[in-house]
Design a protein around this motif. Structure first.
Motif, PDB file in Angstrom:
ATOM      1  N   GLN A 150       0.843  -1.191   0.000  1.00  0.00           N
ATOM      2  CA  GLN A 150       0.000   0.000   0.000  1.00  0.00           C
ATOM      3  C   GLN A 150       0.877   1.239   0.000  1.00  0.00           C
ATOM      4  O   GLN A 150       1.930   1.276   0.649  1.00  0.00           O
ATOM      5  N   THR A 151       0.479   2.270  -0.742  1.00  0.00           N
ATOM      6  CA  THR A 151       1.165   3.561  -0.722  1.00  0.00           C
ATOM      7  C   THR A 151       0.165   4.643  -0.327  1.00  0.00           C
ATOM      8  O   THR A 151      -1.011   4.584  -0.707  1.00  0.00           O
ATOM      9  N   LYS A 152       0.640   5.627   0.438  1.00  0.00           N
ATOM     10  CA  LYS A 152      -0.249   6.695   0.873  1.00  0.00           C
ATOM     11  C   LYS A 152       0.582   7.960   1.088  1.00  0.00           C
ATOM     12  O   LYS A 152       1.655   7.920   1.692  1.00  0.00           O
ATOM     13  N   MET A 153       0.106   9.080   0.574  1.00  0.00           N
ATOM     14  CA  MET A 153       0.739  10.364   0.807  1.00  0.00           C
ATOM     15  C   MET A 153       0.253  10.914   2.150  1.00  0.00           C
ATOM     16  O   MET A 153      -0.955  11.053   2.393  1.00  0.00           O
ATOM     17  N   GLU A 154       1.209  11.218   3.050  1.00  0.00           N
ATOM     18  CA  GLU A 154       0.881  11.765   4.361  1.00  0.00           C
ATOM     19  C   GLU A 154       0.622  13.275   4.250  1.00  0.00           C
ATOM     20  O   GLU A 154       1.018  13.937   3.280  1.00  0.00           O
ATOM     21  N   ALA A 155      -0.017  13.827   5.271  1.00  0.00           N
ATOM     22  CA  ALA A 155      -0.337  15.261   5.265  1.00  0.00           C
ATOM     23  C   ALA A 155       0.919  16.127   5.245  1.00  0.00           C
ATOM     24  O   ALA A 155       0.899  17.255   4.752  1.00  0.00           O
ATOM     25  N   ASP A 156       2.025  15.604   5.789  1.00  0.00           N
ATOM     26  CA  ASP A 156       3.275  16.377   5.817  1.00  0.00           C
ATOM     27  C   ASP A 156       4.085  16.241   4.532  1.00  0.00           C
ATOM     28  O   ASP A 156       5.224  16.710   4.449  1.00  0.00           O
ATOM     29  N   GLY A 157       3.531  15.558   3.518  1.00  0.00           N
ATOM     30  CA  GLY A 157       4.205  15.430   2.233  1.00  0.00           C
ATOM     31  C   GLY A 157       5.044  14.191   2.071  1.00  0.00           C
ATOM     32  O   GLY A 157       5.571  13.924   0.983  1.00  0.00           O
TER      33      GLY A 157
END
Length: 448
Positions: A119-126
């Motif tokens: 799984q890949t996910k972009m975090e809120a901090d970039g």
């Protein structure tokens, strides 16, 4: 910076690029003796069928990076010769949530023995978060899982780290995918080649020039910490041994020696370099302490002694010498004592390189008009050929001691050198893609 939130354990993956990579390990308990395992000590191993799904992501960059990571992992494992990644069009189940156990029966139907989901996910901090799971399809259990936090443009290195984790869990040996190779890039006409030091990932991606080609460069070799390279260059036609910091580009002259200098290489502790110096008509083996710059002579013959390489524990040195009338391989203690020949097969032996595991010495041999790459045990027994051709040269070991890289020259006016790899069985030989002709590779240790 490392992020230890929600971490069961942590592994340090180092500062390879200009930023840090944070990796969080989340191992799921598995039996000490897992049912699924590849015995890489067998002479020939049937590749394990493995299914590697695209990593689940949202839209845009998450989804594209997930597919790219799965592709790199697939290519890494397939090139090892130990795994047979199954075609994605054969998959029955579409993975939507990696935290839900897969339908193992669907994967058994297509003969997969192991399964990789992610799984890949972009975090809120970039930052980019990447997770993966390795499943034993027949044992219906998770074998391992890891979670990484990194910058989005560092996804390729994360993919290599995932490949290493899978390789280690299924073979019991450390992987070699998160490594680099430095080599001599060659461009221009055959009689006026411009040679530059170049570094790349072990799979040929991310090549980067380290020198500008103004001076001839030869025999690059990594330090034990992967941060520095020692190499030979000619400045105003005088040979110099240099140290180059890969990340900063800082270059330091170790020494300028009269006559000819050959094959500088680091000691296992990184405190010395060993090399061959020609003084008069002879060439002998010397060491230089990098702190004091003290030079110590180890051999003293009226012959050509060259291409020295330490054993991984630093107690012995192998080298080539023509003191017996033709090039052969010798071994001596690190202080120069007990010099003795170990090669006795047909042909001329050269460029010995000790395996990181200590169990083999790789060599180049010319016999019957062919250049072969082979290995033998440190006592000279078990001499066998892995590959042969018109001109094979310059073997270098992967850090796990299971794969060799070398260069092969093509015939003809338009021919040139290219990089190849071969494993210890000799059955898995592969070209290594580079943007230019390439020679004299050196494989890095594992990146810290």
């Amino acid at each position: 910076m490392f992020d230890f939130r929600n971490a069961i354990g942590a592994i340090r993956v180092g500062l390879w690029t200009r930023f840090a990579v944070a990796a969080l390990a989340a191992f799921i308990a598995a039996p000490a003796e897992a049912a699924i395992h590849i015995d890489i000590n067998q002479g020939t191993t049937e590749p394990m069928p493995i299914a590697i799904t695209d990593f689940v992501g949202g839209a845009g960059q998450e989804a594209s990076v997930g597919g790219d990571i799965a592709t790199v992992v697939t290519n890494d494992l397939e090139r090892s010769g130990l795994f047979n990644p199954l075609p994605k069009n054969s998959f029955i189940e579409k993975i939507a949530d990696i935290n839900v156990p897969p339908r193992f029966g669907d994967w058994r139907i297509i003969k997969a023995q192991s399964l990789v989901t992610g799984q890949t996910k972009m975090e809120a901090d970039g930052r980019l978060r990447v997770e993966f799971r390795l499943w034993d399809v027949y044992g219906e259990q998770q074998l391992t899982g890891l979670q990484f936090f990194t910058t989005p443009d560092n996804w390729r290195r994360v993919a290599h780290l995932i490949s290493d984790a899978i390789y280690q869990r299924l073979t019991g040996e450390q992987g070699y995918f998160d490594t680099r190779v430095v080599y001599v890039s060659e461009t221009g006409p055959k009689n006026r080649r411009v040679k530059r030091l170049t570094i790349m990932d072990q799979d040929g991606f991310n090549p980067r020039m380290l020198t500008n080609g103004a001076e001839l460069v030869l025999t690059p070799r990594f330090s034990p910490n992967s941060q520095e390279i020692t190499y030979l260059s000619y400045h105003n036609n005088n040979p110099r041994v240099y140290l180059l910091d890969i990340e900063t580009g800082q270059q330091e002259v170790v020494g300028e020696f009269p006559g000819m200098t050959f094959a500088p290489r680091f000691s296992p502790d990184g405190q010395k370099i060993i090399m061959s110096l020609q003084r008069g008509g002879n060439a002998n083996i010397y060491t230089m302490d990098l702190r004091s710059r003290k030079v110590t002579r180890l051999t003293n013959t009226a012959a050509i002694d060259t291409a020295p390489s330490y054993s991984p524990d630093g107690t012995q040195i192998t080298f080539e010498s023509d003191r017996g009338g033709a090039q052969q391989i010798y071994v001596m203690n690190a202080d120069g004592s007990n010099q003795h020949r170990i090669s006795f097969g047909q042909g001329r032996y050269a460029t010995p390189v000790w395996s990181p595991r200590g169990d083999y010495i790789a060599f180049t041999k010319m016999v019957s008009g062919q250049f072969v790459i082979g290995v033998m045990k440190p006592d000279g027994t078990g001499d066998r050929i892995l590959t042969e051709g018109f001109h094979n040269e310059g073997p270098t070991w992967a850090p796990n001691g299971r794969v060799l890289m070398f260069f092969r020259e093509r015939r003809g006016a338009q021919g040139g050198p290219n990089l190849w790899s071969v494993d210890l069985t000799g059955q898995n030989e592969r070209p290594v893609s580079t943007p230019t002709f390439a020679s004299d590779p050196a494989w890095s240790p594992r990146i810290q």
